[in-house]
Structure formats: structure tokens, C-alpha cells
Design a protein around this motif. Structure first.
Motif, mmCIF file in Angstrom:
data_model
loop_
_atom_site.group_PDB
_atom_site.id
_atom_site.type_symbol
_atom_site.label_atom_id
_atom_site.label_comp_id
_atom_site.label_asym_id
_atom_site.label_seq_id
_atom_site.Cartn_x
_atom_site.Cartn_y
_atom_site.Cartn_z
ATOM 1 N N UNK A 153 -14.078 -11.067 12.110
ATOM 2 C CA UNK A 153 -12.722 -11.440 11.730
ATOM 3 C C UNK A 153 -12.639 -12.225 10.421
ATOM 4 N N UNK A 154 -13.465 -13.251 10.171
ATOM 5 C CA UNK A 154 -13.340 -13.949 8.883
ATOM 6 C C UNK A 154 -13.573 -13.044 7.678
ATOM 7 N N UNK A 155 -14.496 -12.110 7.784
ATOM 8 C CA UNK A 155 -14.770 -11.217 6.657
ATOM 9 C C UNK A 155 -13.640 -10.203 6.472
ATOM 10 N N UNK A 156 -13.063 -9.750 7.551
ATOM 11 C CA UNK A 156 -11.927 -8.828 7.454
ATOM 12 C C UNK A 156 -10.744 -9.525 6.797
ATOM 13 N N UNK A 157 -10.449 -10.756 7.244
ATOM 14 C CA UNK A 157 -9.335 -11.484 6.645
ATOM 15 C C UNK A 157 -9.617 -11.882 5.202
ATOM 16 N N UNK A 158 -10.843 -12.228 4.877
ATOM 17 C CA UNK A 158 -11.166 -12.562 3.486
ATOM 18 C C UNK A 158 -10.909 -11.347 2.592
ATOM 19 N N UNK A 159 -11.319 -10.176 3.032
ATOM 20 C CA UNK A 159 -11.054 -8.943 2.268
ATOM 21 C C UNK A 159 -9.559 -8.671 2.176
ATOM 22 N N UNK A 160 -8.859 -8.868 3.269
ATOM 23 C CA UNK A 160 -7.413 -8.686 3.319
ATOM 24 C C UNK A 160 -6.718 -9.602 2.310
ATOM 25 N N UNK A 161 -7.152 -10.856 2.246
ATOM 26 C CA UNK A 161 -6.525 -11.805 1.322
ATOM 27 C C UNK A 161 -6.824 -11.476 -0.134
ATOM 28 N N UNK A 162 -8.019 -11.006 -0.415
ATOM 29 C CA UNK A 162 -8.343 -10.596 -1.792
ATOM 30 C C UNK A 162 -7.429 -9.445 -2.202
ATOM 31 N N UNK A 163 -7.291 -8.455 -1.335
ATOM 32 C CA UNK A 163 -6.412 -7.321 -1.636
ATOM 33 C C UNK A 163 -4.963 -7.760 -1.790
ATOM 34 N N UNK A 164 -4.476 -8.599 -0.886
ATOM 35 C CA UNK A 164 -3.094 -9.071 -0.986
ATOM 36 C C UNK A 164 -2.861 -9.902 -2.245
ATOM 37 N N UNK A 165 -3.840 -10.723 -2.610
ATOM 38 C CA UNK A 165 -3.694 -11.533 -3.822
ATOM 39 C C UNK A 165 -3.568 -10.671 -5.057
ATOM 40 N N UNK A 166 -4.449 -9.677 -5.184
ATOM 41 C CA UNK A 166 -4.366 -8.773 -6.339
ATOM 42 C C UNK A 166 -3.085 -7.943 -6.313
ATOM 43 N N UNK A 167 -2.706 -7.483 -5.144
ATOM 44 C CA UNK A 167 -1.483 -6.702 -5.012
ATOM 45 C C UNK A 167 -0.261 -7.539 -5.389
ATOM 46 N N UNK A 168 -0.215 -8.792 -4.921
ATOM 47 C CA UNK A 168 0.921 -9.671 -5.228
ATOM 48 C C UNK A 168 1.065 -9.912 -6.729
ATOM 49 N N UNK A 169 -0.022 -10.096 -7.421
ATOM 50 C CA UNK A 169 0.026 -10.290 -8.880
ATOM 51 C C UNK A 169 0.382 -8.973 -9.567
ATOM 52 N N UNK A 170 -0.206 -7.870 -9.104
ATOM 53 C CA UNK A 170 0.012 -6.576 -9.737
ATOM 54 C C UNK A 170 1.481 -6.175 -9.694
ATOM 55 N N UNK A 171 2.135 -6.308 -8.552
ATOM 56 C CA UNK A 171 3.532 -5.851 -8.464
ATOM 57 C C UNK A 171 4.476 -6.759 -9.256
ATOM 58 N N UNK A 172 4.078 -8.000 -9.525
ATOM 59 C CA UNK A 172 4.919 -8.883 -10.330
ATOM 60 C C UNK A 172 4.733 -8.619 -11.829
ATOM 61 N N UNK A 173 3.515 -8.251 -12.223
ATOM 62 C CA UNK A 173 3.237 -8.021 -13.635
ATOM 63 C C UNK A 173 3.636 -6.610 -14.063
ATOM 64 N N UNK A 174 3.458 -5.639 -13.160
ATOM 65 C CA UNK A 174 3.714 -4.227 -13.526
ATOM 66 C C UNK A 174 5.184 -3.876 -13.537
#
Length: 174
Positions: A153-174
Motif C-alpha cells: 500500500x505505501x508504494x502504491x500510494x507513493x506512485x499514485x501521488x507522484x502521478x497526481x502531482x505531475x497531472x495537477x501541474x500539467x493540466x494547469x500549465x497546458x
């Protein structure tokens, strides 16, 4: 690393010490089972607390992404969600050692239990010819599968948060 030097202890002294400490193999098995149960409840509590914290972070992330304020909403959604994602990654990395430690302790007690059952074959024969603990219940494969959720679970959530962080920045910049 400093080591404590002790005198050599003979096998007869160890057997006598074990007999005084546990009395019988049944008492030893009961002790191992109590330790497994105790450590499993610690692991479950750590996993529950971790998942509760992660669920609140997901809610905060989703809420912050939905900010529609015309004055500062764009800047808010560009800054806050990545910080929440970073907090999610850091909490996952912080939860991992405690979860892994509980898993390692459970692994240790299961090993001790399986060695006891292997060295004392009559331990399993309680009232009939079928063993109290079959090989499937006392092997590493069986209980490790049961603990995989907590360990992964910690590794799944860590990966999830990395993806969400990049996605959150990407949709605001693009």
C-alpha cells in the motif's frame, strides 16, 4: 559495531533454560501465536491509520483542484495540489518503515512457529489424526500473501501521488 562477548553456552544449558522459560512445546506455540496475533494487530492498526490519512489527502487534493475562484484560483490550483501530492509521497515514505518492521517481526514469529512444528511433529496431533496446523498454514507463502496488502500500500500510494502531482501541474500549465 560493538559486540557483547559472552561465554559459550552448552546445548544442555539452553535446553534447561527453554524448559524453565516455556515448560512445554505447547506453551511455546501459544507464545508464538500470541506474538503473531499482537504484531498482526499492530500492522493492521498502522495500515488503517495510514489509509485514513491518505483518504483525507485525496479529498483535500480533489477539493483544491476544484477551486474556481476567479482571482486566485489558478495560482491556488497550481501550487496547493502539488504540495498535497508531495505530502502524500512523504507520508508514504514515512509509513513504510513501520509497516515493514511489523511485517519482518511477523515473519520472524512465523519462522519460529514453523520450526517448532517441524521439530515437534506430535504438536499438531491434538485429538485426532489430522494435524492442528497443516503445512499450508505454517508456510511462508500462506501468511505472506495475507500481508501483501499492507506491505504494498505505501508504494502504491507513493506512485499514485507522484502521478497526481505531475497531472495537477500539467493540466494547469497546458
Amino acid at each position: 559495531m560493538p559486540r557483547i562477548l559472552t561465554s559459550h553456552t552448552s546445548d544442555s544449558e539452553l535446553t534447561e533454560h527453554n524448559a524453565k522459560m516455556f515448560g512445554s512445546p505447547k506453551e511455546r506455540l501459544d507464545f508464538y501465536r500470541r506474538e503473531i496475533q499482537y504484531e498482526t494487530s499492530i500492522l493492521a492498526n498502522r495500515t488503517d491509520a495510514y489509509l485514513a490519512a491518505q483518504s483525507f489527502l485525496v479529498i483535500a487534493f480533489a477539493s483544491s483542484m476544484g477551486n474556481l475562484n476567479p482571482e486566485w484560483g489558478k495560482m491556488f490550483t497550481l501550487v496547493v495540489p502539488p504540495f498535497l501530492a508531495l505530502l502524500g509521497v512523504l507520508s508514504s515514505l514515512n509509513a513504510w518503515p513501520g509497516i515493514r518492521a511489523a511485517y519482518d517481526i511477523i515473519d520472524h514469529w512465523y519462522y519460529k512457529q514453523s520450526e517448532l512444528l517441524r521439530s515437534e511433529p506430535v504438536m499438531g496431533m491434538a485429538y485426532d489424526e489430522s494435524p492442528l496446523f497443516c503445512e499450508r498454514e505454517s508456510t511462508h507463502k500462506g501468511y505472506r500473501k495475507a500481508l501483501l496488502f499492507s506491505v504494498r500500500t505505501p508504494w502504491i500510494f507513493a506512485s499514485f501521488w507522484v502521478l497526481l502531482g505531475f497531472w495537477g501541474v500539467f493540466i494547469q500549465v497546458a
